[in-house]
Scaffold this motif. Structure first.
Motif, mmCIF file in Angstrom:
data_model
loop_
_atom_site.group_PDB
_atom_site.id
_atom_site.type_symbol
_atom_site.label_atom_id
_atom_site.label_comp_id
_atom_site.label_asym_id
_atom_site.label_seq_id
_atom_site.Cartn_x
_atom_site.Cartn_y
_atom_site.Cartn_z
ATOM 1 N N PRO A 265 0.846 -1.206 0.000
ATOM 2 C CA PRO A 265 0.000 0.000 0.000
ATOM 3 C C PRO A 265 0.882 1.256 0.000
ATOM 4 O O PRO A 265 2.041 1.237 0.409
ATOM 5 N N PRO A 266 0.351 2.391 -0.442
ATOM 6 C CA PRO A 266 1.115 3.642 -0.408
ATOM 7 C C PRO A 266 1.244 4.180 1.008
ATOM 8 O O PRO A 266 0.532 3.776 1.916
ATOM 9 N N VAL A 267 2.184 5.132 1.160
ATOM 10 C CA VAL A 267 2.420 5.737 2.473
ATOM 11 C C VAL A 267 1.231 6.630 2.828
ATOM 12 O O VAL A 267 0.423 7.019 1.960
ATOM 13 N N THR A 268 1.152 6.984 4.098
ATOM 14 C CA THR A 268 0.042 7.815 4.582
ATOM 15 C C THR A 268 0.595 9.002 5.368
ATOM 16 O O THR A 268 1.787 9.061 5.699
ATOM 17 N N ASN A 269 -0.314 9.921 5.683
ATOM 18 C CA ASN A 269 0.015 11.082 6.522
ATOM 19 C C ASN A 269 1.257 11.837 5.998
ATOM 20 O O ASN A 269 2.179 12.166 6.750
ATOM 21 N N PHE A 270 1.273 12.107 4.721
ATOM 22 C CA PHE A 270 2.396 12.808 4.102
ATOM 23 C C PHE A 270 2.319 14.284 4.481
ATOM 24 O O PHE A 270 1.294 14.938 4.322
ATOM 25 N N SER A 271 3.427 14.831 4.991
ATOM 26 C CA SER A 271 3.460 16.240 5.393
ATOM 27 C C SER A 271 4.791 16.859 4.981
ATOM 28 O O SER A 271 5.768 16.153 4.688
ATOM 29 N N ILE A 272 4.826 18.195 4.979
ATOM 30 C CA ILE A 272 6.017 18.926 4.559
ATOM 31 C C ILE A 272 6.186 20.143 5.451
ATOM 32 O O ILE A 272 5.192 20.751 5.895
ATOM 33 N N VAL B 110 9.166 23.617 6.226
ATOM 34 C CA VAL B 110 10.377 24.365 5.828
ATOM 35 C C VAL B 110 10.916 25.061 7.059
ATOM 36 O O VAL B 110 10.179 25.748 7.781
ATOM 37 N N LYS B 111 12.202 24.888 7.300
ATOM 38 C CA LYS B 111 12.859 25.584 8.400
ATOM 39 C C LYS B 111 14.127 26.251 7.896
ATOM 40 O O LYS B 111 14.572 26.017 6.774
ATOM 41 N N ASN B 112 14.719 27.066 8.764
ATOM 42 C CA ASN B 112 15.850 27.904 8.382
ATOM 43 C C ASN B 112 15.425 28.745 7.181
ATOM 44 O O ASN B 112 14.391 29.382 7.219
ATOM 45 N N LEU B 113 16.168 28.717 6.106
ATOM 46 C CA LEU B 113 15.772 29.443 4.905
ATOM 47 C C LEU B 113 15.397 28.512 3.766
ATOM 48 O O LEU B 113 14.434 28.768 3.038
ATOM 49 N N CYS B 114 16.153 27.443 3.577
ATOM 50 C CA CYS B 114 15.941 26.549 2.428
ATOM 51 C C CYS B 114 15.997 25.084 2.820
ATOM 52 O O CYS B 114 16.315 24.227 1.980
ATOM 53 N N THR B 115 15.724 24.742 4.050
ATOM 54 C CA THR B 115 15.736 23.355 4.493
ATOM 55 C C THR B 115 14.313 22.809 4.458
ATOM 56 O O THR B 115 13.443 23.261 5.210
ATOM 57 N N ILE B 116 14.079 21.839 3.568
ATOM 58 C CA ILE B 116 12.751 21.243 3.421
ATOM 59 C C ILE B 116 12.761 19.860 4.062
ATOM 60 O O ILE B 116 13.664 19.055 3.817
ATOM 61 N N SER B 117 11.750 19.590 4.856
ATOM 62 C CA SER B 117 11.640 18.302 5.541
ATOM 63 C C SER B 117 10.300 17.654 5.178
ATOM 64 O O SER B 117 9.234 18.243 5.415
ATOM 65 N N TRP B 118 10.377 16.447 4.576
ATOM 66 C CA TRP B 118 9.170 15.672 4.253
ATOM 67 C C TRP B 118 9.042 14.506 5.252
ATOM 68 O O TRP B 118 10.036 13.829 5.554
ATOM 69 N N HIS B 119 7.871 14.277 5.742
ATOM 70 C CA HIS B 119 7.602 13.160 6.658
ATOM 71 C C HIS B 119 6.358 12.408 6.174
ATOM 72 O O HIS B 119 5.440 12.995 5.607
ATOM 73 N N TRP B 120 6.355 11.103 6.446
ATOM 74 C CA TRP B 120 5.194 10.268 6.106
ATOM 75 C C TRP B 120 5.119 9.085 7.084
ATOM 76 O O TRP B 120 6.104 8.752 7.776
ATOM 77 N N SER B 121 3.961 8.469 7.089
ATOM 78 C CA SER B 121 3.746 7.291 7.938
ATOM 79 C C SER B 121 3.721 6.042 7.067
ATOM 80 O O SER B 121 3.401 6.099 5.872
ATOM 81 N N PRO B 122 4.098 4.880 7.647
ATOM 82 C CA PRO B 122 4.059 3.634 6.868
ATOM 83 C C PRO B 122 2.638 3.309 6.432
ATOM 84 O O PRO B 122 1.651 3.841 6.983
ATOM 85 N N PRO B 123 2.489 2.437 5.440
ATOM 86 C CA PRO B 123 1.135 2.012 5.034
ATOM 87 C C PRO B 123 0.386 1.381 6.211
ATOM 88 O O PRO B 123 0.981 0.783 7.114
ATOM 89 N N GLU B 124 -0.907 1.531 6.207
ATOM 90 C CA GLU B 124 -1.710 1.041 7.328
ATOM 91 C C GLU B 124 -1.758 -0.484 7.374
ATOM 92 O O GLU B 124 -1.713 -1.069 8.448
ATOM 93 N N VAL B 125 -1.861 -1.136 6.232
ATOM 94 C CA VAL B 125 -1.960 -2.600 6.211
ATOM 95 C C VAL B 125 -0.788 -3.127 5.392
ATOM 96 O O VAL B 125 -0.710 -2.888 4.183
ATOM 97 N N VAL B 126 0.095 -3.821 6.100
ATOM 98 C CA VAL B 126 1.274 -4.370 5.432
ATOM 99 C C VAL B 126 1.442 -5.810 5.873
ATOM 100 O O VAL B 126 1.265 -6.134 7.066
ATOM 101 N N ASN B 127 1.761 -6.687 4.961
ATOM 102 C CA ASN B 127 1.995 -8.087 5.285
ATOM 103 C C ASN B 127 3.197 -8.207 6.208
ATOM 104 O O ASN B 127 4.160 -7.451 6.112
ATOM 105 N N THR B 128 3.113 -9.162 7.113
ATOM 106 C CA THR B 128 4.190 -9.334 8.098
ATOM 107 C C THR B 128 5.511 -9.718 7.454
ATOM 108 O O THR B 128 6.586 -9.492 8.026
ATOM 109 N N THR B 129 5.457 -10.282 6.275
ATOM 110 C CA THR B 129 6.693 -10.681 5.599
ATOM 111 C C THR B 129 7.298 -9.532 4.779
ATOM 112 O O THR B 129 8.368 -9.682 4.193
#
Length: 421
Positions: free
Chosen positions: A30-37, A39-58
């Protein structure tokens, strides 16, 4: 017992179903979730996301992220980049069940907003040079729609600072506007980046950003400490800035003698230690730079100067040479009086000699080849126009006869007087 084969068949079908579901889950996570962005300092971009909600244990999750053509595969659920925010910046993320997986999930994209304002109002040609690893000078040109007399403001940030700072030392350089601030090597290294943003105090122009790798370094000019003539060779020794390690600079030594059209440039690659006598005088035995140049004419005046640039082993080779060092002169300047007199006397002597030779040749020609009389002129004098000559002789005879008659008359009168007495 008769139902045993049927049970085995059901178990096999269930196992196949579970395996198929596991393969499907591993192949298409599944695709990632809770994607957010952020910007700090002047040009530092930080992207964060959460793992997919349903993922096989393997499935061992990895993330494949794209920033333009820059791809990164990592197990971290974030990515941080220093990017100039002059346009819309987008990051795409896909989840993987293994590093080598060829079946990623659908991409999830998150973008920054472009800066506000007219793009043609932003400053142009924003660039920064690190002078002698101690001072950063940034310059720029106004944009096409930048208001006249704009009151610019420059902000900068690098990793040693807790927050961005405002530059205060502004200046003008031809058509360029600039600002300089202290940036010492003890706080940063050549692998660091510095973030720059230029706008105006009123916010009427669009901000312009730049992220610069601290490799555009311009050293101070070297100082020539020793210049001497030794065994038909020119010995040059100089000191460079103490802000650089000895292996981080290369040099050019320019030697020009007093004769025209003689120019020679040598790149110094050798190191030397100061002589024992110099060491005793200065009390310093540290390594210095030197170059020995073989000379062709010792009785000549030489002008020497040196410049430096950063080495490719320490910084990016951007060919930023320092200014030339102050010139130093050695040797005797030839006396130009003798050459001047010689140059002036040669054409005069040639002119006089040519004139005398022409006169001599003319006289010699007359002696060797005397002029031949013109027979026509002789016959013309003998048999020329007789009318003029006859008239001339007639006038002469009449005049002479009159004088003779007058003289005879006077003599006759005198004789008659004497006889009468």
């Amino acid at each position: 017992m008769e139902g045993l084969p049927g049970l085995r068949l059901l178990w096999a079908l269930a196992a196949l179903g579970n395996a198929a579901s596991e393969i499907a889950a591993e192949t298409y996570p599944p695709p990632v979730t809770n994607f957010s962005i952020s910007v700090k300092n002047l040009c530092t971009i930080s992207w964060h996301w959460s793992p997919p909600e349903v993922v096989n244990t393997t499935c061992t999750l990895w993330y494949d992220s794209y920033l333009g053509e820059n791809q990164e595969i990592s197990s971290n659920n974030y990515r941080v980049e220093e990017v100039a925010l002059n346009e819309r910046i987008c990051l795409q993320v896909r989840s993987l069940c293994s590093v080598a997986s060829t079946n990623p999930s659908d991409a999830v994209e998150m973008c920054t907003l472009p800066p506000e304002g007219d793009p043609e109002s932003a400053v142009t040609r924003l660039q920064c040079i690190w002078y002698n690893l101690s001072q950063m000078n940034c310059t720029w040109l106004p944009g096409k729609k930048t208001p006249p007399k704009a009151n610019y403001t420059l902000y900068y940030w690098y990793h040693s600072l807790e927050k961005s700072l405002r530059c205060t030392n502004y200046y003008m350089e031809d058509q360029l506007t600039g600002c300089s601030f202290d940036l010492h090597k003890v706080n940063v290294s050549s692998s660091d980046k510095i973030q720059i943003m230029v706008t105006d105090t009123t916010g009427t122009i669009r901000p312009s950003y730049n992220v610069i790798l601290l490799n555009s370094v311009k050293p101070d000019p070297p100082i020539i400490t020793v210049l001497s003539l030794q065994n038909d060779s020119l010995y040059v020794e100089w000191e460079s800035s103490e802000n650089f390690e000895s292996s981080c600079l290369v040099y050019q030594v320019q030697v020009t003698d007093s004769k025209p059209k003689t120019y020679r440039v040598e790149e110094a690659k050798s190191k030397c230690y100061i002589s024992q006598a110099s060491q005793e005088l200065s009390g310093n035995s540290r390594e210095k730079n030197c170059l020995v140049i073989e000379l062709t004419d010792r009785d000549t005046q030489y002008t020497v100067r040196v410049r430096a640039k950063t080495s490719k082993y320490c910084f990016e080779d951007v060919d930023l040479w320092s200014a030339w060092s102050p010139e130093k002169i050695i040797g005797q300047k030839p006396d130009l009086t003798f050459y001047t007199i010689t140059l002036l006397s040669i054409p005069i002597a040639i002119s006089i000699s040519t004139l005398l030779l022409l006169l001599y040749l003319k006289r010699l020609k007359i002696i060797i080849f005397p002029p031949i009389p013109d027979p026509g002129k002789i016959f013309k004098e003998m048999f020329g126009d007789q009318n003029d000559d006859t008239l001339h002789w007639k006038k002469y005879d009449i005049y002479e006869k009159q004088i003779k008659e007058e003289t005879d008359s006077v003599v006759l009168v005198e004789n008659l007087k004497k006889t009468s007495q």
